[in-house]
Design a protein around this motif. Structure first.
Motif, mmCIF file in Angstrom:
data_model
loop_
_atom_site.group_PDB
_atom_site.id
_atom_site.type_symbol
_atom_site.label_atom_id
_atom_site.label_comp_id
_atom_site.label_asym_id
_atom_site.label_seq_id
_atom_site.Cartn_x
_atom_site.Cartn_y
_atom_site.Cartn_z
ATOM 1 N N VAL A 1 0.889 -1.158 0.000
ATOM 2 C CA VAL A 1 0.000 0.000 0.000
ATOM 3 C C VAL A 1 0.927 1.208 0.000
ATOM 4 C CG1 VAL A 1 -1.706 1.295 1.328
ATOM 5 C CG2 VAL A 1 -1.824 -1.201 1.256
ATOM 6 N N CYS A 2 0.674 2.177 -0.872
ATOM 7 C CA CYS A 2 1.569 3.313 -1.032
ATOM 8 C C CYS A 2 0.872 4.607 -0.624
ATOM 9 C CB CYS A 2 2.021 3.402 -2.487
ATOM 10 S SG CYS A 2 3.260 4.678 -2.775
ATOM 11 N N LEU A 3 1.585 5.417 0.182
ATOM 12 C CA LEU A 3 1.112 6.740 0.570
ATOM 13 C C LEU A 3 2.145 7.775 0.155
ATOM 14 C CD1 LEU A 3 -0.143 6.205 4.242
ATOM 15 C CD2 LEU A 3 -1.532 6.472 2.197
ATOM 16 N N LYS A 4 1.678 8.916 -0.337
ATOM 17 C CA LYS A 4 2.561 10.033 -0.670
ATOM 18 C C LYS A 4 2.873 10.817 0.602
ATOM 19 C CE LYS A 4 2.542 9.805 -5.221
ATOM 20 N NZ LYS A 4 3.698 9.554 -6.020
ATOM 21 N N VAL A 5 4.113 11.244 0.734
ATOM 22 C CA VAL A 5 4.551 12.045 1.876
ATOM 23 C C VAL A 5 5.432 13.187 1.372
ATOM 24 C CG1 VAL A 5 4.437 10.110 3.506
ATOM 25 C CG2 VAL A 5 6.584 10.579 2.315
ATOM 26 N N ILE A 6 5.552 14.233 2.173
ATOM 27 C CA ILE A 6 6.363 15.384 1.779
ATOM 28 C C ILE A 6 7.850 15.082 1.898
ATOM 29 C CG2 ILE A 6 6.966 17.772 2.380
ATOM 30 C CD1 ILE A 6 4.000 18.094 3.248
ATOM 31 N N ASN A 7 8.253 14.493 3.022
ATOM 32 C CA ASN A 7 9.664 14.204 3.280
ATOM 33 C C ASN A 7 9.783 12.748 3.706
ATOM 34 O OD1 ASN A 7 12.113 13.831 4.930
ATOM 35 N ND2 ASN A 7 12.427 16.018 4.593
ATOM 36 N N VAL A 8 10.334 11.918 2.840
ATOM 37 C CA VAL A 8 10.377 10.480 3.082
ATOM 38 C C VAL A 8 11.217 10.114 4.299
ATOM 39 C CG1 VAL A 8 12.279 9.841 1.545
ATOM 40 C CG2 VAL A 8 10.402 8.252 1.889
ATOM 41 N N GLU A 9 12.314 10.843 4.541
ATOM 42 C CA GLU A 9 13.167 10.553 5.700
ATOM 43 C C GLU A 9 12.405 10.801 7.005
ATOM 44 O OE1 GLU A 9 16.541 9.640 5.818
ATOM 45 O OE2 GLU A 9 16.717 9.492 3.645
ATOM 46 N N GLU A 10 11.801 11.999 7.127
ATOM 47 C CA GLU A 10 11.076 12.350 8.344
ATOM 48 C C GLU A 10 9.841 11.469 8.527
ATOM 49 O OE1 GLU A 10 10.283 16.541 8.206
ATOM 50 O OE2 GLU A 10 12.421 17.052 8.296
ATOM 51 N N SER A 11 9.165 11.152 7.441
ATOM 52 C CA SER A 11 7.976 10.303 7.533
ATOM 53 C C SER A 11 8.342 8.881 7.947
ATOM 54 C CB SER A 11 7.218 10.290 6.205
ATOM 55 O OG SER A 11 6.658 11.561 5.970
ATOM 56 N N SER A 12 9.442 8.362 7.417
ATOM 57 C CA SER A 12 9.886 7.029 7.814
ATOM 58 C C SER A 12 10.167 6.990 9.307
ATOM 59 C CB SER A 12 11.132 6.624 7.025
ATOM 60 O OG SER A 12 11.544 5.331 7.407
ATOM 61 N N GLU A 13 10.836 8.022 9.810
ATOM 62 C CA GLU A 13 11.102 8.085 11.250
ATOM 63 C C GLU A 13 9.796 8.139 12.042
ATOM 64 O OE1 GLU A 13 13.884 11.170 12.310
ATOM 65 O OE2 GLU A 13 15.278 10.545 10.732
ATOM 66 N N TRP A 14 8.818 8.917 11.552
ATOM 67 C CA TRP A 14 7.517 9.020 12.234
ATOM 68 C C TRP A 14 6.844 7.647 12.317
ATOM 69 C CZ3 TRP A 14 2.330 8.107 11.488
ATOM 70 C CH2 TRP A 14 1.447 8.748 12.346
ATOM 71 N N TYR A 15 6.770 6.936 11.196
ATOM 72 C CA TYR A 15 6.128 5.618 11.186
ATOM 73 C C TYR A 15 6.874 4.617 12.068
ATOM 74 C CZ TYR A 15 2.595 6.695 7.722
ATOM 75 O OH TYR A 15 1.498 7.220 7.077
ATOM 76 N N GLN A 16 8.182 4.723 12.128
ATOM 77 C CA GLN A 16 8.956 3.822 12.979
ATOM 78 C C GLN A 16 8.800 4.182 14.461
ATOM 79 O OE1 GLN A 16 12.987 2.643 11.340
ATOM 80 N NE2 GLN A 16 12.439 4.286 9.909
ATOM 81 N N ASN A 17 8.946 5.449 14.792
ATOM 82 C CA ASN A 17 8.895 5.875 16.191
ATOM 83 C C ASN A 17 7.491 5.865 16.775
ATOM 84 O OD1 ASN A 17 11.672 6.300 16.152
ATOM 85 N ND2 ASN A 17 11.455 8.447 15.612
ATOM 86 N N ILE A 18 6.500 6.279 16.016
ATOM 87 C CA ILE A 18 5.132 6.384 16.523
ATOM 88 C C ILE A 18 4.398 5.054 16.430
ATOM 89 C CG2 ILE A 18 2.892 7.528 16.220
ATOM 90 C CD1 ILE A 18 5.052 9.385 17.375
#
Length: 114
Positions: A8-25
Protein backbone atom coordinates in the motif's frame (compact mmCIF):
# COMPACT_ATOMS: atom_id res chain seq x y z
CA UNK A 1 -3.48 -13.10 -13.02
CA UNK A 2 -3.18 -11.09 -9.84
CA UNK A 3 -1.75 -13.09 -6.95
CA UNK A 4 -1.81 -10.68 -3.97
CA UNK A 5 -1.56 -7.09 -2.81
CA UNK A 6 2.13 -6.26 -2.95
CA UNK A 7 2.08 -3.03 -0.93
CA UNK A 8 0.00 0.00 0.00
CA UNK A 9 1.57 3.31 -1.03
CA UNK A 10 1.11 6.74 0.57
CA UNK A 11 2.56 10.03 -0.67
CA UNK A 12 4.55 12.04 1.88
CA UNK A 13 6.36 15.38 1.78
CA UNK A 14 9.66 14.20 3.28
CA UNK A 15 10.38 10.48 3.08
CA UNK A 16 13.17 10.55 5.70
CA UNK A 17 11.08 12.35 8.34
CA UNK A 18 7.98 10.30 7.53
CA UNK A 19 9.89 7.03 7.81
CA UNK A 20 11.10 8.08 11.25
CA UNK A 21 7.52 9.02 12.23
CA UNK A 22 6.13 5.62 11.19
CA UNK A 23 8.96 3.82 12.98
CA UNK A 24 8.90 5.87 16.19
CA UNK A 25 5.13 6.38 16.52
CA UNK A 26 3.76 3.12 15.08
CA UNK A 27 6.71 0.76 15.51
CA UNK A 28 7.02 -0.09 11.81
CA UNK A 29 10.42 -1.28 10.57
CA UNK A 30 12.15 0.21 7.56
CA UNK A 31 13.10 -2.74 5.36
CA UNK A 32 14.22 -0.95 2.19
CA UNK A 33 15.52 2.50 1.22
CA UNK A 34 14.95 3.52 -2.38
CA UNK A 35 15.49 6.88 -4.06
CA UNK A 36 12.52 8.92 -2.83
CA UNK A 37 10.72 6.05 -1.13
CA UNK A 38 10.91 3.65 1.78
CA UNK A 39 9.30 0.26 2.41
CA UNK A 40 8.12 -0.37 5.95
CA UNK A 41 7.13 -3.74 7.42
CA UNK A 42 4.14 -3.85 9.76
CA UNK A 43 4.24 -6.43 12.54
CA UNK A 44 3.86 -9.93 11.11
CA UNK A 45 1.89 -8.77 8.05
CA UNK A 46 3.17 -9.81 4.65
CA UNK A 47 1.85 -6.57 3.09
CA UNK A 48 4.20 -3.63 3.69
CA UNK A 49 3.53 0.08 3.58
CA UNK A 50 5.45 2.07 0.98
CA UNK A 51 5.88 5.77 1.58
CA UNK A 52 6.83 7.78 -1.48
CA UNK A 53 7.98 11.37 -1.64
CA UNK A 54 5.75 13.51 -3.83
CA UNK A 55 2.95 16.03 -3.97
CA UNK A 56 0.68 15.59 -1.01
CA UNK A 57 -2.76 16.91 -1.83
CA UNK A 58 -5.87 16.48 0.28
CA UNK A 59 -7.90 14.09 -1.82
CA UNK A 60 -11.09 12.80 -0.32
CA UNK A 61 -11.33 9.61 -2.37
CA UNK A 62 -11.88 7.31 0.62
CA UNK A 63 -8.70 5.26 0.13
CA UNK A 64 -6.69 4.63 3.29
CA UNK A 65 -4.97 1.70 5.02
CA UNK A 66 -6.66 -0.01 7.96
CA UNK A 67 -4.34 -1.66 10.47
CA UNK A 68 -5.45 -4.40 12.89
CA UNK A 69 -4.48 -4.56 16.56
CA UNK A 70 -5.69 -6.60 19.53
CA UNK A 71 -4.43 -3.75 21.76
CA UNK A 72 -6.56 -1.00 20.20
CA UNK A 73 -7.16 0.82 23.51
CA UNK A 74 -3.44 0.84 24.33
CA UNK A 75 -2.52 2.16 20.87
CA UNK A 76 -5.29 4.77 21.03
CA UNK A 77 -3.98 6.06 24.35
CA UNK A 78 -0.35 6.02 23.17
CA UNK A 79 -1.10 7.97 19.98
CA UNK A 80 -3.07 10.59 21.92
CA UNK A 81 -0.23 10.93 24.44
CA UNK A 82 2.23 11.47 21.58
CA UNK A 83 0.10 14.29 20.16
CA UNK A 84 -1.10 12.40 17.09
CA UNK A 85 -4.37 13.70 15.61
CA UNK A 86 -6.91 10.92 16.38
CA UNK A 87 -10.70 10.64 16.10
CA UNK A 88 -12.91 9.28 18.84
CA UNK A 89 -12.83 5.51 19.41
CA UNK A 90 -15.89 4.00 17.69
CA UNK A 91 -17.77 0.71 18.02
CA UNK A 92 -20.27 -0.29 15.32
CA UNK A 93 -21.45 -3.40 17.15
CA UNK A 94 -18.82 -5.62 15.55
CA UNK A 95 -15.72 -3.49 15.01
CA UNK A 96 -13.82 -1.13 17.28
CA UNK A 97 -11.92 1.46 15.27
CA UNK A 98 -10.50 4.96 15.12
CA UNK A 99 -8.97 7.19 12.48
CA UNK A 100 -5.66 8.98 12.89
CA UNK A 101 -3.44 11.08 10.68
CA UNK A 102 0.27 11.00 9.88
CA UNK A 103 2.51 14.07 9.71
CA UNK A 104 1.31 14.77 6.13
CA UNK A 105 -2.36 14.47 7.15
CA UNK A 106 -2.81 11.09 5.43
CA UNK A 107 -5.79 9.30 6.95
CA UNK A 108 -5.03 5.93 8.60
CA UNK A 109 -7.24 3.66 10.68
CA UNK A 110 -6.77 1.02 13.36
CA UNK A 111 -9.44 -1.63 14.00
CA UNK A 112 -10.09 -4.56 16.29
CA UNK A 113 -12.75 -7.26 16.00
CA UNK A 114 -13.14 -10.72 17.51
Amino acid sequence: MIERIDTVCLKVINVEESSEWYQNILGFKETYKGEGYRILSIGNSKVPLTIEEGDVKPINNGTYPIFFSKDINKIYKKLKEQGVNVSELHNDGVNNFFDFYDRDNNKLQICYWK
